[in-house]
Design a protein around this motif. Structure first.
Motif, PDB file in Angstrom:
ATOM      1  N   ARG A 292       0.841   5.264 -37.787  1.00  0.00           N
ATOM      2  CA  ARG A 292       1.549   6.515 -37.510  1.00  0.00           C
ATOM      3  C   ARG A 292       1.225   6.950 -36.083  1.00  0.00           C
ATOM      4  NH1 ARG A 292       0.546  11.760 -41.466  1.00  0.00           N
ATOM      5  NH2 ARG A 292       2.077  13.204 -40.550  1.00  0.00           N
TER       6      ARG A 292
ATOM      7  N   ARG B 119      -5.932  16.855 -40.351  1.00  0.00           N
ATOM      8  CA  ARG B 119      -4.855  17.116 -41.311  1.00  0.00           C
ATOM      9  C   ARG B 119      -4.173  15.836 -41.795  1.00  0.00           C
ATOM     10  NH1 ARG B 119      -3.539  21.551 -37.325  1.00  0.00           N
ATOM     11  NH2 ARG B 119      -1.787  20.330 -36.502  1.00  0.00           N
ATOM     12  N   VAL B 120      -4.642  14.680 -41.314  1.00  0.00           N
ATOM     13  CA  VAL B 120      -3.974  13.407 -41.599  1.00  0.00           C
ATOM     14  C   VAL B 120      -4.937  12.476 -42.331  1.00  0.00           C
ATOM     15  CG1 VAL B 120      -2.821  11.411 -40.582  1.00  0.00           C
ATOM     16  CG2 VAL B 120      -2.538  13.661 -39.542  1.00  0.00           C
ATOM     17  N   GLU B 121      -4.418  11.782 -43.322  1.00  0.00           N
ATOM     18  CA  GLU B 121      -5.229  10.798 -44.031  1.00  0.00           C
ATOM     19  C   GLU B 121      -5.311   9.521 -43.193  1.00  0.00           C
ATOM     20  OE1 GLU B 121      -5.156   8.147 -48.148  1.00  0.00           O
ATOM     21  OE2 GLU B 121      -3.803   9.859 -47.942  1.00  0.00           O
ATOM     22  N   CYS B 122      -6.508   9.194 -42.757  1.00  0.00           N
ATOM     23  CA  CYS B 122      -6.709   7.988 -41.955  1.00  0.00           C
ATOM     24  C   CYS B 122      -8.198   7.673 -41.899  1.00  0.00           C
ATOM     25  CB  CYS B 122      -6.142   8.154 -40.542  1.00  0.00           C
ATOM     26  SG  CYS B 122      -6.953   9.453 -39.578  1.00  0.00           S
ATOM     27  N   ASP B 123      -8.517   6.512 -41.338  1.00  0.00           N
ATOM     28  CA  ASP B 123      -9.907   6.094 -41.171  1.00  0.00           C
ATOM     29  C   ASP B 123     -10.318   6.060 -39.705  1.00  0.00           C
ATOM     30  OD1 ASP B 123     -10.510   5.219 -44.054  1.00  0.00           O
ATOM     31  OD2 ASP B 123      -8.685   4.088 -43.580  1.00  0.00           O
TER      32      ASP B 123
ATOM     33  N   LYS C 243      -6.850   2.537 -42.343  1.00  0.00           N
ATOM     34  CA  LYS C 243      -5.654   3.092 -41.709  1.00  0.00           C
ATOM     35  C   LYS C 243      -6.010   3.676 -40.341  1.00  0.00           C
ATOM     36  CE  LYS C 243      -1.882   6.388 -42.590  1.00  0.00           C
ATOM     37  NZ  LYS C 243      -1.356   7.372 -43.563  1.00  0.00           N
ATOM     38  N   THR C 244      -5.269   3.232 -39.337  1.00  0.00           N
ATOM     39  CA  THR C 244      -5.467   3.708 -37.967  1.00  0.00           C
ATOM     40  C   THR C 244      -4.213   4.436 -37.505  1.00  0.00           C
ATOM     41  OG1 THR C 244      -6.883   1.795 -37.492  1.00  0.00           O
ATOM     42  CG2 THR C 244      -6.020   3.030 -35.609  1.00  0.00           C
TER      43      THR C 244
ATOM     44  N   LYS D 224     -12.727   8.520 -37.789  1.00  0.00           N
ATOM     45  CA  LYS D 224     -12.278   9.875 -38.096  1.00  0.00           C
ATOM     46  C   LYS D 224     -13.446  10.790 -38.453  1.00  0.00           C
ATOM     47  CE  LYS D 224      -9.409  12.708 -41.107  1.00  0.00           C
ATOM     48  NZ  LYS D 224      -8.525  12.758 -42.290  1.00  0.00           N
ATOM     49  N   ASP D 225     -14.432  10.259 -39.178  1.00  0.00           N
ATOM     50  CA  ASP D 225     -15.536  11.113 -39.606  1.00  0.00           C
ATOM     51  C   ASP D 225     -16.442  11.538 -38.457  1.00  0.00           C
ATOM     52  OD1 ASP D 225     -16.914   8.750 -39.102  1.00  0.00           O
ATOM     53  OD2 ASP D 225     -17.517   8.412 -41.182  1.00  0.00           O
TER      54      ASP D 225
END
Length: 242
Positions: free
Chosen positions: A45, A86-90, A2-3, A179-180
């Motif tokens: 998003r 705060r957002v779920e993503c990769d 997810k981007t 993200k990491d």
């Protein structure tokens, strides 16, 4: 994978205060940027990251998504990192809030490069159109190694052409991150080259992290709005296209 796209937007621009809400052919600048981002096929998003309620309210009013951030972020990456946490993503694409004519295919290209390169950061470049454009310190130059990884970014013209005629590449100010990597970046200490050039990406390079740089397939970005003159030029160009 997810981007997401995050657009950092602050009120206090030294050359054009309130720039995100400046009128551009009937819409605020930030709305044009947001709508271009929505056209990108790679983004699940799009979020505006701002420290000003006026910007937040304007984004919500035109149907966009925005989140408030702390007011003391030193740069756009730091502001983006707060929201991304705060957002779920990769993957995260950091899109400049003053590029109302950005081709959404640029975002898609960068997302593809980021996912497939495996580096913690990715960005794009284009050849300069003229020597005068390359000489402008507001236009950042980048040189890369044989594998397409950044060697250095500078406001000076690089490389020095003692022999031959090397292609001087212009950095496009759009970044992609795993993200990491964002919390890792925030823990990195300030570095002398990043401070001297006032280029936040140099902090990652100086600490030994690779940045992959791809040549943009879509070099026409219209006008980046930094000054009142840029805003008037953008109005003219956008009116002509309409």
């Amino acid at each position: 994978m997810k981007t997401i796209g995050i657009i950092p937007a602050r009120w206090g621009s030294s050359r054009l205060p309130g720039k995100p809400l400046a009128d551009l052919c009937g819409k605020p600048v930030i709305q044009h940027v947001y709508e271009q981002c929505l056209k990108a096929r790679s983004l699940a998003r799009v979020i505006v990251a701002t420290d000003d309620e006026r910007i937040l309210n304007a984004v919500v009013a035109f149907g966009g998504e925005a989140e408030m951030t702390a007011s003391d972020h030193p740069n756009g990456t730091s502001r983006v990192a707060e929201v991304a946490a705060r957002v779920e993503c990769d993957y995260v694409i950091n899109i400049q809030g003053d590029e109302p004519m950005l081709d959404p295919r640029v975002i898609d290209q960068l997302a593809d490069v980021l996912i497939h390169a495996g580096e913690p950061m990715a960005t794009l470049s284009v050849p300069f159109a003229s020597a005068a454009e390359a000489a402008d310190p507001n236009n950042v130059k980048v040189v890369v190694d044989q594998k397409g990884r950044a060697l250095y970014f500078s406001r000076s013209v690089i490389p020095f052409a003692r022999c031959g005629t090397p292609v001087v590449s212009k950095h496009i100010g759009i970044y992609g991150y795993r993200k990491d990597f964002l919390p890792v970046y925030l823990r990195l200490t300030e570095t002398p080259l990043a401070e001297a050039e006032s280029l936040e990406q140099l902090r990652a390079l100086e600490h030994g992290y690779d940045i992959v740089v791809a040549v943009s397939a879509y070099p026409d970005r219209g006008v980046g709005i930094n000054t009142p003159h840029d805003l008037e030029l953008a109005r003219k160009l956008m009116s002509e296209k309409s």
